[in-house]
Write a protein that holds these residues in place. Sequence first.
Motif, PDB file in Angstrom:
ATOM      1  N   ASP A  22     -18.349 112.904  45.668  1.00  0.00           N
ATOM      2  CA  ASP A  22     -17.284 112.268  46.442  1.00  0.00           C
ATOM      3  C   ASP A  22     -16.888 113.102  47.655  1.00  0.00           C
ATOM      4  OD1 ASP A  22     -17.209 110.042  44.874  1.00  0.00           O
ATOM      5  OD2 ASP A  22     -15.562 110.706  43.620  1.00  0.00           O
ATOM      6  N   LEU A  46     -19.565 112.368  50.210  1.00  0.00           N
ATOM      7  CA  LEU A  46     -19.348 111.044  50.800  1.00  0.00           C
ATOM      8  C   LEU A  46     -18.160 111.075  51.763  1.00  0.00           C
ATOM      9  CD1 LEU A  46     -19.893 108.032  51.096  1.00  0.00           C
ATOM     10  CD2 LEU A  46     -18.629 107.646  48.959  1.00  0.00           C
ATOM     11  N   TYR A  75     -20.414 102.489  45.567  1.00  0.00           N
ATOM     12  CA  TYR A  75     -21.436 103.492  45.874  1.00  0.00           C
ATOM     13  C   TYR A  75     -22.111 104.014  44.610  1.00  0.00           C
ATOM     14  CZ  TYR A  75     -17.622 106.866  44.928  1.00  0.00           C
ATOM     15  OH  TYR A  75     -16.590 107.580  44.368  1.00  0.00           O
ATOM     16  N   TYR A  76     -21.577 103.622  43.452  1.00  0.00           N
ATOM     17  CA  TYR A  76     -22.181 104.044  42.184  1.00  0.00           C
ATOM     18  C   TYR A  76     -21.715 103.113  41.067  1.00  0.00           C
ATOM     19  CZ  TYR A  76     -22.777 106.737  37.849  1.00  0.00           C
ATOM     20  OH  TYR A  76     -23.100 107.121  36.581  1.00  0.00           O
ATOM     21  N   ALA A  78     -15.807 103.139  44.002  1.00  0.00           N
ATOM     22  CA  ALA A  78     -15.666 102.725  45.399  1.00  0.00           C
ATOM     23  C   ALA A  78     -14.574 103.545  46.067  1.00  0.00           C
ATOM     24  CB  ALA A  78     -15.334 101.232  45.483  1.00  0.00           C
ATOM     25  N   ASN A 130     -17.818 101.185  54.890  1.00  0.00           N
ATOM     26  CA  ASN A 130     -18.929 100.475  54.244  1.00  0.00           C
ATOM     27  C   ASN A 130     -20.276 100.812  54.878  1.00  0.00           C
ATOM     28  OD1 ASN A 130     -17.598  99.143  52.157  1.00  0.00           O
ATOM     29  ND2 ASN A 130     -17.001  97.434  53.464  1.00  0.00           N
ATOM     30  N   VAL A 151     -21.119 104.124  53.359  1.00  0.00           N
ATOM     31  CA  VAL A 151     -21.465 103.944  51.937  1.00  0.00           C
ATOM     32  C   VAL A 151     -22.896 103.435  51.798  1.00  0.00           C
ATOM     33  CG1 VAL A 151     -21.022 102.511  49.894  1.00  0.00           C
ATOM     34  CG2 VAL A 151     -19.117 103.649  51.048  1.00  0.00           C
ATOM     35  N   LYS A 152     -23.254 102.450  52.615  1.00  0.00           N
ATOM     36  CA  LYS A 152     -24.609 101.887  52.565  1.00  0.00           C
ATOM     37  C   LYS A 152     -25.663 102.944  52.891  1.00  0.00           C
ATOM     38  CE  LYS A 152     -27.412  98.113  54.470  1.00  0.00           C
ATOM     39  NZ  LYS A 152     -27.435  96.967  55.417  1.00  0.00           N
ATOM     40  N   LYS A 172     -25.774 105.707  50.067  1.00  0.00           N
ATOM     41  CA  LYS A 172     -26.498 105.234  48.873  1.00  0.00           C
ATOM     42  C   LYS A 172     -28.003 105.272  49.090  1.00  0.00           C
ATOM     43  CE  LYS A 172     -25.202 101.480  46.762  1.00  0.00           C
ATOM     44  NZ  LYS A 172     -24.734 100.085  46.588  1.00  0.00           N
ATOM     45  N   PHE A 218     -27.401 109.758  48.194  1.00  0.00           N
ATOM     46  CA  PHE A 218     -26.734 109.744  46.891  1.00  0.00           C
ATOM     47  C   PHE A 218     -27.502 110.506  45.810  1.00  0.00           C
ATOM     48  CE2 PHE A 218     -25.781 108.144  42.685  1.00  0.00           C
ATOM     49  CZ  PHE A 218     -24.403 108.259  42.649  1.00  0.00           C
TER      50      PHE A 218
END
Length: 276
Positions: A74, A77, A131-132, A234, A250, A253-254, A257, A261
């Motif tokens: 986290d 991210l 994201y997971y 999220a 977002n 996040v995309k 991932k 990730f």
Amino acid sequence: MKMKKLVSLGMAMILSLGLVACNGGEDKNSTSSSTEKLEQIQESGKLVVGIYPDYPPFEFHSTKSGKNEIAGVDKDLGEAIAKEIGVEAEFKEITFDGLIGALKADKIDIVLSGMSPTPEREKSVDFSDLYYVGKNILAVKEGEENKIKTIDELKDLKVAVQKGSIQEAYITKLGCKSIKSLESIPDVMTELKNGNVDAVVVNDTVGILNMQEMGGLAKANLELPNDNADEGMAAAIKKGDNKAYLEKINKTVKEFKANQFEKSLKENTDLATQNK
């Protein structure tokens, strides 16, 4: 008569101008807290991230650098989102059940702390894309993997979970009669190891790592029902915060991932294991 018409026309013009002014003020006020959120973060030069670092490998304390620092998936991210926005990430530690309150009070800009979207939480915050997604498991003392054979048996036992977590809501809905909710995962696992509870419901990735670190604990062979048993994670932002801000999140996040990730998860799992 002519004078009366002129007075009426003048009053109409004043009222019209007043309405325009009021409407202009309303439009500005109704959007200032939302459409300007991204600009506010950019102007401040930092993204304030709410996090509760007791959930390795997603968030935890590391002393690898010689000083106590927050680490985890986290955190990685959060730094990626800050970079996308063009600012630095600042991490603020808050207990898990206090994160949404801090977000609503504008003490933080975003929550990144293994939080799962739920209908109840969605009343207060807006969530990013997941994201997971992990599965919840049942942890027990080593040697007791087959002791709990059915969900009905589980309902009559003492079960520990993290306070404010999706697991707490899950076992409440499941019908467990004796629930012990504690602030941190290490506290929950310690209660199990000390025999103060019979089982713990926890995310699989987090649970397995904590069991390995603590020793004497194992995954029970009883599978939890699939309905609402999965834990999706999220980012959360204050409800109504603007579309452009959520789009930036977002987008990150995309990309995270797809490209970061798995690497982040492995590195932070190794780091959390070495940290003990």
